[in-house]
Write a protein that holds these residues in place. Structure first.
Motif, PDB file in Angstrom:
ATOM      1  N   LYS A 127       0.838  -1.185   0.000  1.00  0.00           N
ATOM      2  CA  LYS A 127       0.000   0.000   0.000  1.00  0.00           C
ATOM      3  C   LYS A 127       0.881   1.246   0.000  1.00  0.00           C
ATOM      4  N   ARG A 128       0.497   2.218  -0.805  1.00  0.00           N
ATOM      5  CA  ARG A 128       1.244   3.464  -0.830  1.00  0.00           C
ATOM      6  C   ARG A 128       0.943   4.295   0.404  1.00  0.00           C
ATOM      7  N   GLY A 129       1.896   5.112   0.800  1.00  0.00           N
ATOM      8  CA  GLY A 129       1.643   6.040   1.903  1.00  0.00           C
ATOM      9  C   GLY A 129       0.929   7.267   1.378  1.00  0.00           C
ATOM     10  N   GLU A 130       1.136   8.354   2.076  1.00  0.00           N
ATOM     11  CA  GLU A 130       0.560   9.616   1.621  1.00  0.00           C
ATOM     12  C   GLU A 130       1.165   9.974   0.274  1.00  0.00           C
ATOM     13  N   THR A 131       0.325  10.326  -0.668  1.00  0.00           N
ATOM     14  CA  THR A 131       0.859  10.795  -1.933  1.00  0.00           C
ATOM     15  C   THR A 131       0.315  12.186  -2.170  1.00  0.00           C
ATOM     16  N   PRO A 132       1.114  13.051  -2.829  1.00  0.00           N
ATOM     17  CA  PRO A 132       0.590  14.390  -3.111  1.00  0.00           C
ATOM     18  C   PRO A 132      -0.595  14.290  -4.064  1.00  0.00           C
ATOM     19  N   TRP A 133      -1.455  15.312  -4.040  1.00  0.00           N
ATOM     20  CA  TRP A 133      -2.699  15.241  -4.808  1.00  0.00           C
ATOM     21  C   TRP A 133      -2.442  15.064  -6.297  1.00  0.00           C
ATOM     22  N   TYR A 134      -1.309  15.634  -6.793  1.00  0.00           N
ATOM     23  CA  TYR A 134      -1.091  15.567  -8.237  1.00  0.00           C
ATOM     24  C   TYR A 134      -0.680  14.172  -8.671  1.00  0.00           C
ATOM     25  N   PHE A 135      -0.220  13.350  -7.719  1.00  0.00           N
ATOM     26  CA  PHE A 135       0.160  11.996  -8.079  1.00  0.00           C
ATOM     27  C   PHE A 135      -1.047  11.229  -8.628  1.00  0.00           C
ATOM     28  N   GLY A 136      -2.146  11.290  -7.853  1.00  0.00           N
ATOM     29  CA  GLY A 136      -3.349  10.583  -8.271  1.00  0.00           C
ATOM     30  C   GLY A 136      -3.829  11.027  -9.633  1.00  0.00           C
ATOM     31  N   TRP A 137      -3.838  12.371  -9.835  1.00  0.00           N
ATOM     32  CA  TRP A 137      -4.346  12.859 -11.124  1.00  0.00           C
ATOM     33  C   TRP A 137      -3.376  12.549 -12.239  1.00  0.00           C
ATOM     34  N   GLY A 138      -2.079  12.489 -11.905  1.00  0.00           N
ATOM     35  CA  GLY A 138      -1.093  12.079 -12.899  1.00  0.00           C
ATOM     36  C   GLY A 138      -1.363  10.663 -13.375  1.00  0.00           C
ATOM     37  N   VAL A 139      -1.568   9.761 -12.400  1.00  0.00           N
ATOM     38  CA  VAL A 139      -1.846   8.367 -12.755  1.00  0.00           C
ATOM     39  C   VAL A 139      -3.107   8.284 -13.606  1.00  0.00           C
ATOM     40  N   ARG A 140      -4.131   9.069 -13.218  1.00  0.00           N
ATOM     41  CA  ARG A 140      -5.386   9.023 -13.977  1.00  0.00           C
ATOM     42  C   ARG A 140      -5.167   9.513 -15.409  1.00  0.00           C
ATOM     43  N   ALA A 141      -4.367  10.572 -15.537  1.00  0.00           N
ATOM     44  CA  ALA A 141      -4.104  11.095 -16.878  1.00  0.00           C
ATOM     45  C   ALA A 141      -3.383  10.045 -17.710  1.00  0.00           C
ATOM     46  N   ILE A 142      -2.405   9.377 -17.103  1.00  0.00           N
ATOM     47  CA  ILE A 142      -1.666   8.341 -17.829  1.00  0.00           C
ATOM     48  C   ILE A 142      -2.609   7.213 -18.241  1.00  0.00           C
ATOM     49  N   SER A 143      -3.537   6.832 -17.332  1.00  0.00           N
ATOM     50  CA  SER A 143      -4.469   5.750 -17.686  1.00  0.00           C
ATOM     51  C   SER A 143      -5.286   6.127 -18.904  1.00  0.00           C
ATOM     52  N   ILE A 144      -5.728   7.396 -18.953  1.00  0.00           N
ATOM     53  CA  ILE A 144      -6.560   7.810 -20.078  1.00  0.00           C
ATOM     54  C   ILE A 144      -5.756   7.783 -21.372  1.00  0.00           C
ATOM     55  N   VAL A 145      -4.503   8.272 -21.275  1.00  0.00           N
ATOM     56  CA  VAL A 145      -3.650   8.259 -22.470  1.00  0.00           C
ATOM     57  C   VAL A 145      -3.441   6.823 -22.942  1.00  0.00           C
ATOM     58  N   LEU A 146      -3.135   5.944 -21.988  1.00  0.00           N
ATOM     59  CA  LEU A 146      -2.932   4.538 -22.348  1.00  0.00           C
ATOM     60  C   LEU A 146      -4.203   3.950 -22.946  1.00  0.00           C
ATOM     61  N   ALA A 147      -5.350   4.316 -22.345  1.00  0.00           N
ATOM     62  CA  ALA A 147      -6.621   3.797 -22.848  1.00  0.00           C
ATOM     63  C   ALA A 147      -6.811   4.217 -24.292  1.00  0.00           C
ATOM     64  N   LEU A 148      -6.532   5.487 -24.577  1.00  0.00           N
ATOM     65  CA  LEU A 148      -6.730   5.982 -25.942  1.00  0.00           C
ATOM     66  C   LEU A 148      -5.766   5.296 -26.905  1.00  0.00           C
ATOM     67  N   LEU A 149      -4.507   5.126 -26.463  1.00  0.00           N
ATOM     68  CA  LEU A 149      -3.532   4.446 -27.320  1.00  0.00           C
ATOM     69  C   LEU A 149      -4.007   3.036 -27.639  1.00  0.00           C
ATOM     70  N   CYS A 150      -4.510   2.371 -26.593  1.00  0.00           N
ATOM     71  CA  CYS A 150      -4.965   0.994 -26.767  1.00  0.00           C
ATOM     72  C   CYS A 150      -6.154   0.959 -27.724  1.00  0.00           C
ATOM     73  N   CYS A 151      -7.077   1.922 -27.556  1.00  0.00           N
ATOM     74  CA  CYS A 151      -8.241   1.980 -28.437  1.00  0.00           C
ATOM     75  C   CYS A 151      -7.808   2.241 -29.877  1.00  0.00           C
ATOM     76  N   GLY A 152      -6.815   3.154 -30.009  1.00  0.00           N
ATOM     77  CA  GLY A 152      -6.318   3.459 -31.341  1.00  0.00           C
ATOM     78  C   GLY A 152      -5.739   2.220 -31.996  1.00  0.00           C
ATOM     79  N   LEU A 153      -4.986   1.472 -31.191  1.00  0.00           N
ATOM     80  CA  LEU A 153      -4.355   0.252 -31.694  1.00  0.00           C
ATOM     81  C   LEU A 153      -5.413  -0.738 -32.162  1.00  0.00           C
ATOM     82  N   ILE A 154      -6.450  -0.926 -31.320  1.00  0.00           N
ATOM     83  CA  ILE A 154      -7.509  -1.881 -31.676  1.00  0.00           C
ATOM     84  C   ILE A 154      -8.200  -1.438 -32.960  1.00  0.00           C
ATOM     85  N   THR A 155      -8.523  -0.131 -33.025  1.00  0.00           N
ATOM     86  CA  THR A 155      -9.227   0.364 -34.211  1.00  0.00           C
ATOM     87  C   THR A 155      -8.378   0.161 -35.462  1.00  0.00           C
TER      88      THR A 155
END
Lengths: 365, 509
Positions: A13-41
């Motif tokens: 389990k991670r300890g305290e993380t700064p607020w931007y960490f979470g949003w960074g991870v979320r942004a990366i997930s979205i980018v990865l999701a789009l890349l994956c969708c692009g690949l599938i298409t």
């Protein structure tokens, strides 16, 4: 000399993380999701992947009409998500948003049809009152049974969805117009009785403004009022609530009245504001998507603006891909599924991290 | 030293949970034929360390050697393969199965309950246990369940046994029995680790002590070379006093009168039967009894949280007027103008909201004040800051969720809030359970202060030594009945222990 192999990695389990960490991870997930969708298409259609991204963006921002639809859909999804949130904060799993919104829509449509000879000044207030009331009742029934008899609210609210769908299907035939079509066409197309007024030349503007107000109101209600505090306490620990003299049953029913009423409001806005008709698919699964909107935003109404916008944007992009590339609607659903998988998967990495086991070299020392 | 072999060596073991370092490069040796007492304050990492040995957690860093072989323990099964067995504080038994079934549960190979029963009897005979292999677990007392847990571990061939606070739920007599068994096992060459907070048990039982402080290994030594004071000082890191003060009661008057109180649980089981007593102002009334003898129901009945079959609970004011408390919920009682404070046993599940911060938890008692629909957040924040300062709560700030605080600090927050309302009655249930010595003494001091302010304190406790030192009178419960009320000064531990069990045998038939 090791008898057992060391595990390749373990989860910590991670300890305290700064607020931007979470949003960074979320942004990366979205980018990865789009890349994956692009690949599938690209793999499926052989189209240029850049074309894919252009189409996704075009789906939402391609024209001012598309953009307004994007905002309208976001507002509707957000409205239901806001409605579910107080219930979720209370750990009351209201997955009946669909049914509660339908109940509200039905009430609004009923007013429009049955009072078509009265002036708007009478009809619209009636629509507001009855649809909020209908949603509230639809939400309070499962709450009452949960409070009094301990029934499972998840199943109960889910069942109430089907009941609402069937009732709407029934009235679609009763009020069918034209006769024999089996559906209710546009209600009062000439007199426009019960139609909400256009603002700034758009039929969507009023809906969007109302939802913005509800968002701010819900934020204040949950965070700064005594009711909001009681909801949090009941949600975190019912025993603590009883210990300090909160009447849990009362809070559960009261909160579900509010939750249902706001769902009813969403139904009202759909019927009176935009669609001016009624069918059993009018809520379009938002009652369920809203569950995710609320969770992803950690029940914070302000963040929900972002999560609902994101989901609608991606959904519309996926839909645009399906039509533009001549695929059927299921392809849009596949892409939506891929995107959600990445977004929800991202939440795991915000809370936990994997640690690869170092090959132990300490023995050499 | 002698020719003892270290059967387990833990080297540089580190384990972190988020930003909390539970164990920091800990070294620990466990020898065969020896009872090791692992000491430390709450949150010093004792249980975490042992959980890594028994396969519940996996260490972030460090090595474990068993009989000089480096091993990797990934699961409780790996631990068993290396002969390590742990008896947890919370038993892990299936209620509807028999002792033999529980013991063989999860073992490979053909299930042969008869052979298992035979082997169980063998184990019992060699160490002096009493277990009926065919008895269902739900019919067992706490101490019998614990015995099953120990036999389960031995059945699997463990020769390194870890017991996490095994005596917390036992009567003095049961504890003696357990210790006799543990000594037999030691003499048989097994390695035993016991985690406990009770100093006299450490002195009584162990051969060696090892001390952890803030996740670090402080030192170890033979028990006979040290004493309770020295061990405590090492645990805490500075000198502490071990005596509990007991000021004389101040102007005692009847405050709470309980008459013929009878309570049944939802399943119809009799929890309290015809309980009568009077709690005085300016006095600490201790409630002793084996856990589950009706203590919880008694306090919750007084606090308005427990439906009652019959009886009465009267609140008596200084001028003699009486108010009936039964049939009122906590809100009704507060509206009557009676400030009744209750420190329940389940701190985070009932007394506080774990996910909320200190300030919001202070608000639990006060949020209704005023007509506004909005909550007043200023005064709870002020109160939170005052409690943090006055009770020396260790917290990063008043915006920290209480769940993240250690046990002792959680309890300080709860007690601090409860006494902030200037109560006339203070109910406490296991107020120092799981707390280390330092925090326990802070709590005793706070309770004594309330007593001197004229509050009627009802103190439900489990450590008889503490009850005998702290309370003015002790009411002994036995299976839901009052076994007797004795004065705290001069009462004998043996006698109170006997009163705890005497009625039990008959009432359960």
């Amino acid at each position: 000399m090791n008898k057992t192999r060391q595990p390749l990695f373990h989860i910590v389990k991670r300890g305290e993380t700064p607020w931007y960490f979470g949003w960074g991870v979320r942004a990366i997930s979205i980018v990865l999701a789009l890349l994956c969708c692009g690949l599938i298409t690209t793999l499926v259609t052989g189209e240029n992947p850049f074309q894919f991204f252009a189409t996704v963006i075009d789906g939402s921002f391609g024209s001012s009409r598309k953009f307004m639809v994007l905002l309208q859909n976001t507002a509707m999804l957000l409205c239901i998500a806001l409605a579910l949130t107080p219930a979720f904060k209370m750990r009351f799993w209201n997955i009946g948003g669909e049914g509660q919104a339908l109940a509200g829509a039905l009430a609004a449509a009923a007013c429009m049809i049955l009072m078509k000879d009265l002036p708007n000044l009478v009809v619209i207030p009636c629509m507001v009152v009855t649809s909020l009331l209908a949603g509230a009742v639809w939400g309070a029934v499962p709450a009452f049974f949960k409070a009094k008899f301990g029934t499972n609210e998840t199943l109960f609210t889910l069942m109430m969805n089907y009941v609402a769908t069937q009732i709407v299907a029934y009235f679609s035939v009763v009020w069918e117009n034209p006769k024999g079509s089996g559906s209710i066409g546009v209600i009062n197309p000439i007199s426009k009785i019960g139609w909400f007024p256009d603002l700034f030349g758009s039929k969507y503007a009023l809906n969007i403004i109302i939802v913005v107000l509800v968002t701010v109101g819900m934020f204040i209600y949950l965070n700064y009022t005594k009711h909001g505090y009681e909801i949090s306490v009941v949600g975190e620990s019912e025993r603590t609530a009883r210990y300090i003299g909160i009447k849990v049953e009362k809070i559960v029913i009261r909160t579900m009245l509010i939750s249902g009423a706001i769902c009813g409001l969403a139904g009202l806005l759909l019927v009176g504001g935009t669609n001016h008709t009624l069918n059993s698919a009018i809520v379009d699964g938002r009652g369920f998507t809203a569950v995710m909107v609320s969770w992803l935003a950690k029940f914070n109404p302000i963040w929900m603006v972002l999560t609902s916008f994101l989901l609608v944007f991606l959904q519309r992009g996926a839909g645009e891909i399906a039509t533009d590339f001549g695929l059927n609607a299921s392809f849009g659903d596949i892409l939506t599924g891929v995107i959600l998988f990445f977004i929800i998967g991202g939440e795991f990495f915000i809370t936990y991290k994997l640690i690869l086991t170092k090959s132990s070299k300490k023995e050499e020392k | 030293m002698e020719t003892k072999v270290a059967t387990v060596k833990m080297r540089d073991i580190t384990k972190t949970f988020g930003s909390v370092i539970a164990n920091d490069k800990v070294w620990l040796d466990i020898y065969k034929g020896e009872i090791l007492a692992l000491l430390g304050e709450n949150g010093s990492g004792k249980t975490t360390l042992m959980n890594m040995l028994s396969g519940i957690y996996y260490p972030d860093e460090g090595d474990i050697f068993i009989n000089d072989q480096k091993v990797v323990i990934r699961s409780p099964k790996d631990a068993f393969d290396h002969g390590i067995g742990m008896i947890h504080q919370h038993f892990k038994l299936v209620d509807v199965l028999t002792a033999a079934e529980n013991i063989t549960l999860g073992l490979d190979g053909k299930l042969d309950l008869k052979a298992a029963a035979k082997k169980i009897r063998q184990i019992c005979d060699s160490y002096g246990f009493e277990v009926d292999p065919n008895q269902k677990v739900y019919d067992m007392s706490v101490s019998q369940k614990q015995t099953v847990e120990i036999v389960k571990v031995l059945f699997r061939g463990a020769d390194i046994l870890i017991l996490d606070e095994p005596t917390a739920v036992l009567t003095p007599q049961e504890t003696d029995k357990l210790f006799a068994v543990l000594r037999n096992m030691r003499n048989d060459g097994k390695a035993i680790v016991i985690i406990t907070h009770k100093m006299h048990e450490v002195e009584d039982l162990s051969d060696r002590v090892a001390i952890l402080r803030h996740g670090q290994f402080v030192g170890d030594m033979p028990t006979k070379d040290t004493n309770a004071q020295e061990m405590t000082n090492m645990m805490v890191g500075h000198a502490v006093t071990l005596n509990i003060a007991r000021p004389e009661p101040v102007n005692p008057r009847p405050r709470i009168e309980v008459k013929d109180l009878t309570v049944r649980s939802i399943d119809g089981i009799l929890k309290l039967q015809d309980v009568s007593f009077t709690a005085m102002s300016g006095e600490i009334l201790g409630i002793a009894g084996i856990s589950g003898s009706g203590q919880k129901e008694l306090l919750e009945a007084i606090a308005g949280l427990q439906p009652v079959e019959k009886g009465s609970v009267s609140y008596i004011e200084d001028d003699g007027t009486r108010d009936e408390l039964l049939g009122k919920d906590p809100l009704d009682i507060a509206e009557k103008g009676i400030t009744l404070s209750f420190v329940p046993e389940d701190r985070l599940g009932m007394g506080l909201v774990g996910g909320m911060d200190l300030s919001d938890n202070m608000m639990l008692r006060s949020f209704r004040k005023g007509r506004s629909v909005f909550t007043d957040r200023k005064s709870p924040a002020t109160l939170a800051r005052r409690v943090v300062k006055e009770l020396e709560v260790k917290t990063p700030g008043i915006e920290t969720p209480v769940r993240k605080l250690s046990g002792g600090n959680v309890q300080k927050v709860l007690v601090g809030r409860e006494i902030a309302s200037a109560p006339t009655v203070l109910l406490t249930a296991y107020a120092v359970r799981g707390l280390d010595i330092n925090s326990s003494h802070t709590i005793y001091d706070l309770i004594n202060q309330q007593k001197q302010k004229g509050v009627a304190v009802i103190y439900v406790g489990e450590d008889l030594d503490v009850l005998l030192e702290l309370c003015d009178r002790i009411l002994v419960l036995c299976a839901g009945k009052v076994s007797g009320i004795v004065p705290g000064r001069g009462a004998k531990k043996r006698d109170v222990g006997m009163m705890m069990t005497r009625l039990g045998g008959n009432a359960n038939e």
